[in-house]
Write an enzyme that holds these catalytic residues in place. Structure first.
Site, PDB file in Angstrom:
ATOM      1  N   ASP A  36     -75.720   4.725 -11.905  1.00  0.00           N
ATOM      2  CA  ASP A  36     -75.785   4.669 -10.442  1.00  0.00           C
ATOM      3  C   ASP A  36     -74.415   4.357  -9.839  1.00  0.00           C
ATOM      4  O   ASP A  36     -73.579   3.723 -10.472  1.00  0.00           O
ATOM      5  CB  ASP A  36     -76.811   3.602 -10.028  1.00  0.00           C
ATOM      6  CG  ASP A  36     -77.290   3.796  -8.596  1.00  0.00           C
ATOM      7  OD1 ASP A  36     -77.051   4.881  -8.024  1.00  0.00           O
ATOM      8  OD2 ASP A  36     -77.893   2.858  -8.055  1.00  0.00           O
ATOM      9  N   GLY A  37     -74.230   4.818  -8.605  1.00  0.00           N
ATOM     10  CA  GLY A  37     -73.019   4.479  -7.855  1.00  0.00           C
ATOM     11  C   GLY A  37     -71.998   5.609  -7.754  1.00  0.00           C
ATOM     12  O   GLY A  37     -70.880   5.379  -7.297  1.00  0.00           O
TER      13      GLY A  37
ATOM     14  N   GLY B 143     -71.990   8.161  -5.697  1.00  0.00           N
ATOM     15  CA  GLY B 143     -71.698   8.442  -4.290  1.00  0.00           C
ATOM     16  C   GLY B 143     -70.773   7.395  -3.698  1.00  0.00           C
ATOM     17  O   GLY B 143     -69.775   7.715  -3.029  1.00  0.00           O
TER      18      GLY B 143
ATOM     19  N   THR C 132     -87.298  12.096 -10.130  1.00  0.00           N
ATOM     20  CA  THR C 132     -88.244  12.905  -9.346  1.00  0.00           C
ATOM     21  C   THR C 132     -88.061  12.634  -7.850  1.00  0.00           C
ATOM     22  O   THR C 132     -88.443  13.460  -7.027  1.00  0.00           O
ATOM     23  CB  THR C 132     -89.704  12.584  -9.751  1.00  0.00           C
ATOM     24  OG1 THR C 132     -89.878  11.156  -9.797  1.00  0.00           O
ATOM     25  CG2 THR C 132     -90.047  13.162 -11.116  1.00  0.00           C
TER      26      THR C 132
ATOM     27  N   ASN D 184     -85.027  12.117  -6.483  1.00  0.00           N
ATOM     28  CA  ASN D 184     -83.717  12.600  -6.027  1.00  0.00           C
ATOM     29  C   ASN D 184     -83.780  13.953  -5.311  1.00  0.00           C
ATOM     30  O   ASN D 184     -82.826  14.351  -4.645  1.00  0.00           O
ATOM     31  CB  ASN D 184     -82.718  12.669  -7.197  1.00  0.00           C
ATOM     32  CG  ASN D 184     -82.232  11.317  -7.671  1.00  0.00           C
ATOM     33  OD1 ASN D 184     -81.968  11.108  -8.853  1.00  0.00           O
ATOM     34  ND2 ASN D 184     -82.091  10.358  -6.761  1.00  0.00           N
TER      35      ASN D 184
HETATM   36  C1  IPE Z   1     -81.555   6.213  -9.921  1.00  0.00           C
HETATM   37  O1  IPE Z   1     -80.561   6.108  -8.958  1.00  0.00           O
HETATM   38  C2  IPE Z   1     -81.636   7.635 -10.409  1.00  0.00           C
HETATM   39  C3  IPE Z   1     -80.508   8.100 -11.201  1.00  0.00           C
HETATM   40  C4  IPE Z   1     -79.490   7.385 -11.585  1.00  0.00           C
HETATM   41  C5  IPE Z   1     -80.579   9.471 -11.632  1.00  0.00           C
HETATM   42  P1  IPE Z   1     -80.912   6.236  -7.409  1.00  0.00           P
HETATM   43  O2  IPE Z   1     -79.629   6.073  -6.674  1.00  0.00           O
HETATM   44  O3  IPE Z   1     -81.666   7.476  -7.155  1.00  0.00           O
HETATM   45  O4  IPE Z   1     -81.879   5.004  -7.180  1.00  0.00           O
HETATM   46  P2  IPE Z   1     -82.176   4.160  -5.865  1.00  0.00           P
HETATM   47  O5  IPE Z   1     -82.494   5.141  -4.777  1.00  0.00           O
HETATM   48  O6  IPE Z   1     -80.935   3.381  -5.556  1.00  0.00           O
HETATM   49  O7  IPE Z   1     -83.312   3.266  -6.236  1.00  0.00           O
HETATM   50  C1  IPE Z   2     -76.274   8.211  -9.253  1.00  0.00           C
HETATM   51  O1  IPE Z   2     -75.351   8.005  -8.241  1.00  0.00           O
HETATM   52  C2  IPE Z   2     -76.435   9.668  -9.602  1.00  0.00           C
HETATM   53  C3  IPE Z   2     -77.716  10.270  -9.172  1.00  0.00           C
HETATM   54  C4  IPE Z   2     -78.714   9.608  -8.665  1.00  0.00           C
HETATM   55  C5  IPE Z   2     -77.854  11.684  -9.363  1.00  0.00           C
HETATM   56  P1  IPE Z   2     -75.794   8.038  -6.729  1.00  0.00           P
HETATM   57  O2  IPE Z   2     -75.649   9.439  -6.217  1.00  0.00           O
HETATM   58  O3  IPE Z   2     -77.135   7.450  -6.552  1.00  0.00           O
HETATM   59  O4  IPE Z   2     -74.689   7.136  -6.047  1.00  0.00           O
HETATM   60  P2  IPE Z   2     -74.926   6.049  -4.926  1.00  0.00           P
HETATM   61  O5  IPE Z   2     -75.979   5.105  -5.431  1.00  0.00           O
HETATM   62  O6  IPE Z   2     -75.383   6.785  -3.704  1.00  0.00           O
HETATM   63  O7  IPE Z   2     -73.610   5.403  -4.763  1.00  0.00           O
HETATM   64 MG    MG Z   3     -77.794   5.566  -6.251  1.00  0.00          MG
END
Ligand code: IPE
Ligand code: IPE
Ligand code: MG
Length: 260
Positions: free
Chosen positions: A35-36, A38, A81, A83
């Site tokens: 995660d992270g 973005g 699911t 995303n």
């Molecule tokens: C969990 O991250 C899913 C993946 C890493 C693929 P998310 O960014 O989707 O989760 P939430 O929305 O912070 O719970």
């Molecule tokens: C995790 O990073 C990757 C996926 C869920 C595909 P994020 O895209 O959730 O990044 P943040 O949490 O928004 O920073």
């Molecule tokens: Mg995330």
């Protein structure tokens, strides 16, 4: 193990398990919520999707380290699911990225004896990606190295519903008595069938939640949360997670063996 030419990530990676870690007490299976991406990009003034691209490099480096250090399985959460609810452009970017990376990395995975599998409802993915997945799965199925599971269109609840449906079908056909359903028969209908449960769950970017990941399988996993954004996850962060794991007393509901 043959290796491709070194990339910038490889330059810092150790081929052998660091001496600070107890090789005898490494987790057999590590799961990671990557995660992270973005936020990593936004903090650099970049579009979010650049974080996903950088995240692939972190995943490649983590896989290689786990393999080199003797960890048996790595399961990574790539797309949930939930995303699909993101903007269409981001979802499309991710699907294309998965295709490109699979095409580009397959040969290395084969050379490094990685056995790759994709866990999730794969039928909902773009056709080309489904074909690449099927090819990569087949071509690496006989490999004896690390088990690398990529959770793609994966949701823990959906996985459990699917398992319940499959058991119900067997019961309706007269092949299974309801009272014979037990933990083993349910686990055998999960995407992770045959894989032992993760010992360690790592979640990056400081979020303390499971986000519908491996709800059944994480029952007794040790959880390590790091503030590091996934694209910055590196050898130091992995070592930290493993040291944290090795500092825990896993009791599984019992008592610490050292308790008098
Ligand atoms: C969990 O991250 C899913 C993946 C890493 C693929 P998310 O960014 O989707 O989760 P939430 O929305 O912070 O719970
Ligand atoms: C995790 O990073 C990757 C996926 C869920 C595909 P994020 O895209 O959730 O990044 P943040 O949490 O928004 O920073
Ligand atoms: Mg995330």
């Amino acid at each position: 193990m043959s290796r491709p030419p070194a990339t910038s990530h490889d330059l810092t990676a150790s081929k052998f398990c660091p001496p600070e870690l107890d090789r005898e007490r490494l987790p057999a299976h590590v799961a990671v919520i990557m995660d992270g991406n973005g936020r990593w990009a936004e903090s650099r003034g970049l579009p979010r999707v650049m974080g996903h691209r950088a995240g692939v490099e972190a995943l490649k480096a983590t896989l290689r380290l786990c393999s080199d250090w003797g960890i048996g399985a790595l399961t990574a959460y790539a797309f949930s699911t939930e995303n699909w609810s993101r903007p269409g452009d981001e979802v499309n970017f991710l699907m294309t990225l998965f295709e490109r990376v699979l095409q580009r990395e397959l040969r290395t995975l084969e050379e490094e004896q990685v056995r790759i599998r994709f866990l999730g409802d794969l039928e909902a993915l773009p056709l080309k990606l489904q074909e690449l997945i099927s090819d990569a799965t087949d071509r690496t199925a006989g490999n004896g190295g690390i088990h690398f599971n990529v959770c793609t269109n994966y949701g823990g609840r959906r996985e459990l519903v699917r398992a319940a449906q499959r058991l119900a079908r067997q019961a309706a056909n007269g092949d299974l008595a309801p009272e014979d359903i037990d933990e083993n028969s349910l686990a055998a209908e999960l995407f992770t069938a045959g894989e032992q449960d993760p010992d360690l769950l790592i979640r990056t970017s400081g979020e303390h939640r499971i986000s519908n990941f491996l709800l059944w399988q994480l029952a007794y996993a040790e959880i390590h949360v790091t503030d590091v954004f996934w694209p910055d996850f590196n050898e130091k962060a992995l070592k930290q997670a493993l040291l944290d794991f090795q500092s825990r007393s896993r009791r599984f509901g019992g008592l610490d063996p050292l308790t008098p």
